[in-house]
Design a protein around this motif. Structure first.
Motif, PDB file in Angstrom:
ATOM      1  N   LEU A  24      33.198  38.177  25.878  1.00  0.00           N
ATOM      2  CA  LEU A  24      31.995  37.345  25.842  1.00  0.00           C
ATOM      3  C   LEU A  24      31.931  36.455  27.078  1.00  0.00           C
ATOM      4  CD1 LEU A  24      29.480  36.312  24.376  1.00  0.00           C
ATOM      5  CD2 LEU A  24      30.941  34.681  23.160  1.00  0.00           C
ATOM      6  N   TYR A  25      33.059  35.827  27.407  1.00  0.00           N
ATOM      7  CA  TYR A  25      33.123  35.030  28.635  1.00  0.00           C
ATOM      8  C   TYR A  25      32.755  35.873  29.848  1.00  0.00           C
ATOM      9  CZ  TYR A  25      35.704  31.384  26.066  1.00  0.00           C
ATOM     10  OH  TYR A  25      36.084  30.409  25.193  1.00  0.00           O
ATOM     11  N   PHE A  26      33.293  37.074  29.886  1.00  0.00           N
ATOM     12  CA  PHE A  26      33.065  37.952  31.039  1.00  0.00           C
ATOM     13  C   PHE A  26      31.580  38.271  31.187  1.00  0.00           C
ATOM     14  CE2 PHE A  26      32.497  42.105  32.970  1.00  0.00           C
ATOM     15  CZ  PHE A  26      33.287  42.020  34.102  1.00  0.00           C
ATOM     16  N   VAL A  27      30.919  38.644  30.099  1.00  0.00           N
ATOM     17  CA  VAL A  27      29.497  39.014  30.154  1.00  0.00           C
ATOM     18  C   VAL A  27      28.653  37.828  30.616  1.00  0.00           C
ATOM     19  CG1 VAL A  27      27.502  39.698  28.777  1.00  0.00           C
ATOM     20  CG2 VAL A  27      29.702  40.842  28.442  1.00  0.00           C
ATOM     21  N   ILE A  28      28.937  36.641  30.063  1.00  0.00           N
ATOM     22  CA  ILE A  28      28.155  35.454  30.410  1.00  0.00           C
ATOM     23  C   ILE A  28      28.340  35.089  31.877  1.00  0.00           C
ATOM     24  CG2 ILE A  28      27.883  32.979  30.003  1.00  0.00           C
ATOM     25  CD1 ILE A  28      28.604  33.492  27.075  1.00  0.00           C
ATOM     26  N   MET A  29      29.606  35.025  32.315  1.00  0.00           N
ATOM     27  CA  MET A  29      29.867  34.602  33.687  1.00  0.00           C
ATOM     28  C   MET A  29      29.465  35.672  34.700  1.00  0.00           C
ATOM     29  SD  MET A  29      30.757  31.560  33.382  1.00  0.00           S
ATOM     30  CE  MET A  29      31.172  31.238  35.093  1.00  0.00           C
ATOM     31  N   LEU A  70      29.131  31.978  49.452  1.00  0.00           N
ATOM     32  CA  LEU A  70      30.558  32.051  49.763  1.00  0.00           C
ATOM     33  C   LEU A  70      31.395  31.446  48.637  1.00  0.00           C
ATOM     34  CD1 LEU A  70      30.472  31.032  53.547  1.00  0.00           C
ATOM     35  CD2 LEU A  70      30.796  33.326  52.586  1.00  0.00           C
ATOM     36  N   PHE A  71      30.965  30.310  48.119  1.00  0.00           N
ATOM     37  CA  PHE A  71      31.677  29.649  47.030  1.00  0.00           C
ATOM     38  C   PHE A  71      31.781  30.560  45.814  1.00  0.00           C
ATOM     39  CE2 PHE A  71      31.490  27.159  43.101  1.00  0.00           C
ATOM     40  CZ  PHE A  71      32.571  26.310  43.266  1.00  0.00           C
ATOM     41  N   SER A  72      30.682  31.196  45.460  1.00  0.00           N
ATOM     42  CA  SER A  72      30.668  32.058  44.273  1.00  0.00           C
ATOM     43  C   SER A  72      31.538  33.290  44.465  1.00  0.00           C
ATOM     44  CB  SER A  72      29.228  32.480  43.952  1.00  0.00           C
ATOM     45  OG  SER A  72      28.411  31.350  43.715  1.00  0.00           O
ATOM     46  N   THR A  73      31.505  33.877  45.661  1.00  0.00           N
ATOM     47  CA  THR A  73      32.325  35.067  45.912  1.00  0.00           C
ATOM     48  C   THR A  73      33.812  34.732  45.966  1.00  0.00           C
ATOM     49  OG1 THR A  73      31.953  34.778  48.294  1.00  0.00           O
ATOM     50  CG2 THR A  73      30.508  36.297  47.119  1.00  0.00           C
ATOM     51  N   VAL A  74      34.150  33.482  46.218  1.00  0.00           N
ATOM     52  CA  VAL A  74      35.549  33.052  46.217  1.00  0.00           C
ATOM     53  C   VAL A  74      36.051  32.820  44.798  1.00  0.00           C
ATOM     54  CG1 VAL A  74      37.097  31.139  46.822  1.00  0.00           C
ATOM     55  CG2 VAL A  74      35.551  32.086  48.534  1.00  0.00           C
ATOM     56  N   ILE A  75      35.227  32.192  43.967  1.00  0.00           N
ATOM     57  CA  ILE A  75      35.676  31.736  42.642  1.00  0.00           C
ATOM     58  C   ILE A  75      35.442  32.776  41.547  1.00  0.00           C
ATOM     59  CG2 ILE A  75      35.382  29.970  40.874  1.00  0.00           C
ATOM     60  CD1 ILE A  75      36.730  28.996  43.430  1.00  0.00           C
ATOM     61  N   LYS A  78      37.854  36.223  40.762  1.00  0.00           N
ATOM     62  CA  LYS A  78      39.136  35.901  40.140  1.00  0.00           C
ATOM     63  C   LYS A  78      38.943  35.434  38.707  1.00  0.00           C
ATOM     64  CE  LYS A  78      43.383  34.632  39.422  1.00  0.00           C
ATOM     65  NZ  LYS A  78      44.335  35.639  38.912  1.00  0.00           N
ATOM     66  N   LEU A  79      37.903  34.652  38.470  1.00  0.00           N
ATOM     67  CA  LEU A  79      37.620  34.153  37.126  1.00  0.00           C
ATOM     68  C   LEU A  79      37.283  35.306  36.177  1.00  0.00           C
ATOM     69  CD1 LEU A  79      37.419  31.364  35.738  1.00  0.00           C
ATOM     70  CD2 LEU A  79      34.965  31.439  36.173  1.00  0.00           C
ATOM     71  N   LEU A  80      36.498  36.264  36.642  1.00  0.00           N
ATOM     72  CA  LEU A  80      36.124  37.411  35.814  1.00  0.00           C
ATOM     73  C   LEU A  80      37.344  38.285  35.502  1.00  0.00           C
ATOM     74  CD1 LEU A  80      32.776  38.386  37.580  1.00  0.00           C
ATOM     75  CD2 LEU A  80      33.043  37.285  35.356  1.00  0.00           C
ATOM     76  N   ILE A  81      38.221  38.435  36.480  1.00  0.00           N
ATOM     77  CA  ILE A  81      39.450  39.208  36.247  1.00  0.00           C
ATOM     78  C   ILE A  81      40.313  38.529  35.191  1.00  0.00           C
ATOM     79  CG2 ILE A  81      41.618  39.957  37.311  1.00  0.00           C
ATOM     80  CD1 ILE A  81      40.058  40.387  39.900  1.00  0.00           C
ATOM     81  N   ASP A  82      40.408  37.205  35.257  1.00  0.00           N
ATOM     82  CA  ASP A  82      41.230  36.468  34.297  1.00  0.00           C
ATOM     83  C   ASP A  82      40.705  36.612  32.871  1.00  0.00           C
ATOM     84  OD1 ASP A  82      43.033  35.595  36.157  1.00  0.00           O
ATOM     85  OD2 ASP A  82      42.069  33.663  36.491  1.00  0.00           O
TER      86      ASP A  82
END
Length: 330
Positions: A24-29, A70-75, A78-82
């Motif tokens: 659910l987190y993954f789909v939302i983010m 750039l900020f979004s592609t950095v953060i 990794k967040l989606l993988i986690d």
């Protein structure tokens, strides 16, 4: 620490029920990530394509939106993988400090750009006759280069100081490497704290004071001259909204983790997600809807998309001013 590979790993402990709600987190983010990238790229593309937007104010807006990309592609990756991983870890110092560096480099760069944008509006409204002389292309390029290089140099100093510190804790109370990285150190560094205070003053407090000063001057001029009130409101209001939003989020990100308040994990997660979502998504919405020229080009773009799709054959064409003026007239 993984002794076999001699690599130190840090565990993120700020996730809430990630094993239960990870998908659910993954789909939302992931949806938010797509919206952030598409909206920012759209506005930047419009500014780059249309010549009547090749003015300092719109160039600085494009630079601010590029920072959001750039900020979004950095953060986000990794967040989606986690969210889909069994363990939420990151290598230290290579990946963690690199993420920390990019995170604050782009944040400091945003404040620099907001300051330059405030100066641009001040000159345009308070000294319109001198505007073409002051805001020349060469000076605009210097401002843009400085907005990226100076923050990178200053932030890299703090990153190098952190890299030299020994860590005794391998658990972060968060979902990314931000100011909480200092809680990993065995001993708090006085030099690092002083350097961090220096960065806070030079790249947060001073730019905000400068911006407030310039807008107060603009307010005085607008009050005296009725002819510039509408123009000042159209161009300055979006910048003020972005500044207030970004300042509040940055203050939380810097101060609250350092205070080490024992707040519930869900509260920390929600506040961190607001930092990651609001600013990158807020900027293109504000500038796309509140800046008249950009809004007109957006309407034409969506009109053409509807015509190509055949869903709205009667879509009216909107008039867009194409004359290139030295003094911005949104």
């Amino acid at each position: 620490m993984d002794y076999r590979s001699n690599v130190t790993y840090i565990t993120f402990g700020g996730h809430v029920e990630v094993h239960k709600y990870g998908y659910l987190y993954f789909v939302i983010m992931f949806t938010v990530f797509i919206l952030v990238i598409s909206s920012n790229v759209t506005i930047v593309g419009i500014i780059m394509i249309h010549k009547n937007l090749h003015e300092p104010m719109y160039i600085f807006i494009a630079a601010l939106l590029i920072n959001s990309i750039l900020f979004s592609t950095v953060i986000y990756p990794k967040l989606l993988i986690d969210f889909l991983s069994e363990k939420q870890i990151i290598s230290y110092p290579a990946s963690c400090l690199f993420q920390w560096f990019l995170y604050y480099w782009l944040a400091v760069s945003d404040f620099f750009l907001l300051s330059v944008m405030a100066y641009d509006r001040y000159v345009s409204i308070c000294n319109p006759l001198q505007y073409p002389t002051i805001m020349q292309e060469k000076k605009v390029n210097i401002f843009l280069i400085s907005a990226w290089i100076l923050p990178a140099c200053q932030t890299s100093g703090a990153m190098l100081l952190s890299a030299k510190k020994e860590i005794c804790t391998f658990h972060l109370k968060g979902i990314l490497c931000n100011s909480t990285v200092q809680t990993l150190h065995c001993v708090r560094s006085t030099i690092l704290n002083i350097y961090g205070l220096f960065l806070l003053v030079t790249f947060l407090f001073l730019p905000v004071l400068f911006i407030l000063f310039t807008y107060s001057r603009i307010l005085v001029v607008s009050y005296r001259c009725r002819g510039v009130r509408g123009r000042a409101a159209q161009t300055c209001l979006p910048h003020l909204l972005v500044l207030i939003n970004f300042s509040c989020l940055t203050t939380y990100d810097i101060l609250l983790p350092r205070m080490e308040l024992d707040s519930p994990k869900i509260v920390r997660l929600i506040m961190t997600l607001q930092v990651l979502i609001y600013h990158p998504l807020f900027n293109p919405i504000i500038y796309g809807l509140k800046m008249r020229r950009i809004y007109d080009h957006l309407k034409k773009l969506f009109c053409r998309m509807h015509k190509v799709g055949g869903s709205s054959p009667g879509c009216p064409m909107f008039h867009v001013e194409v004359s290139l003026s030295k003094t911005p007239n949104p």
